[in-house]
Design a protein around this motif. Structure first.
Motif, short mmCIF file in Angstrom:
data_model
loop_
_atom_site.label_atom_id
_atom_site.label_comp_id
_atom_site.label_asym_id
_atom_site.label_seq_id
_atom_site.Cartn_x
_atom_site.Cartn_y
_atom_site.Cartn_z
N LEU A 1 0.83 -1.20 0.00
CA LEU A 1 0.00 0.00 0.00
C LEU A 1 0.87 1.26 0.00
N PHE A 2 1.90 1.25 0.84
CA PHE A 2 2.76 2.42 0.91
C PHE A 2 3.49 2.65 -0.42
N ALA A 3 3.90 1.58 -1.08
CA ALA A 3 4.56 1.72 -2.39
C ALA A 3 3.61 2.34 -3.41
N GLN A 4 2.35 1.96 -3.35
CA GLN A 4 1.37 2.50 -4.29
C GLN A 4 0.99 3.94 -3.96
N CYS A 5 1.23 4.35 -2.73
CA CYS A 5 0.83 5.69 -2.28
C CYS A 5 2.06 6.53 -1.91
N ALA A 6 3.18 6.25 -2.56
CA ALA A 6 4.43 6.93 -2.21
C ALA A 6 4.33 8.45 -2.40
N GLU A 7 3.68 8.89 -3.45
CA GLU A 7 3.57 10.33 -3.70
C GLU A 7 2.78 11.02 -2.59
N GLU A 8 1.64 10.43 -2.22
CA GLU A 8 0.82 11.00 -1.15
C GLU A 8 1.56 10.96 0.19
N GLY A 9 2.31 9.89 0.41
CA GLY A 9 3.10 9.78 1.63
C GLY A 9 4.19 10.84 1.70
N ALA A 10 4.83 11.11 0.57
CA ALA A 10 5.88 12.13 0.52
C ALA A 10 5.29 13.52 0.78
N VAL A 11 4.14 13.81 0.20
CA VAL A 11 3.49 15.11 0.40
C VAL A 11 3.11 15.28 1.87
N TYR A 12 2.56 14.24 2.48
CA TYR A 12 2.19 14.31 3.90
C TYR A 12 3.44 14.49 4.76
N GLY A 13 4.49 13.73 4.47
CA GLY A 13 5.73 13.85 5.23
C GLY A 13 6.35 15.23 5.13
N LYS A 14 6.31 15.83 3.93
CA LYS A 14 6.84 17.18 3.76
C LYS A 14 6.03 18.19 4.56
N CYS A 15 4.72 18.01 4.60
CA CYS A 15 3.86 18.91 5.38
C CYS A 15 4.20 18.81 6.86
#
Length: 68
Positions: free
Chosen positions: A20-34
Motif C-alpha cells: 500500500l505504501f509503495a502505491q501511495c508513495a507520492e501522497e506519503g511524501a506530500v504528507y511527510g513534507k507537510c
C-alpha cells in the motif's frame, strides 16, 4: 469478540502495508513534507495542520488495489 480475530486482522493489515505504501508513495511524501514543514525544531505537530494531506494519503490507502 475473540482476541485472535483482532490479531489476525491486524497481521493482515500489516502484511499489506509495504505494498500500500509503495502505491501511495507520492501522497506519503506530500504528507511527510507537510509534517516536516510544520514541525521545525522541537515544535510539536498541531492537529489538523496537515489534515488535507493526511486525508489524501488515507484515501489512497483505502482505494489502492491489492495484488495477491
Amino acid at each position: 469478540m475473540s482476541g485472535s480475530n483482532v490479531w489476525s486482522r491486524t497481521r493482515e493489515k500489516l502484511r499489506l502495508f509495504p505494498e500500500l505504501f509503495a502505491q501511495c508513495a507520492e501522497e506519503g511524501a506530500v504528507y511527510g513534507k507537510c509534517v516536516t514543514a510544520t514541525t521545525t525544531g522541537r515544535q510539536e505537530l498541531k492537529k489538523d495542520l496537515c489534515a488535507k494531506e493526511f486525508e489524501a494519503l488515507k484515501s489512497c490507502f483505502t482505494n489502492a488495489p491489492i495484488r495477491d
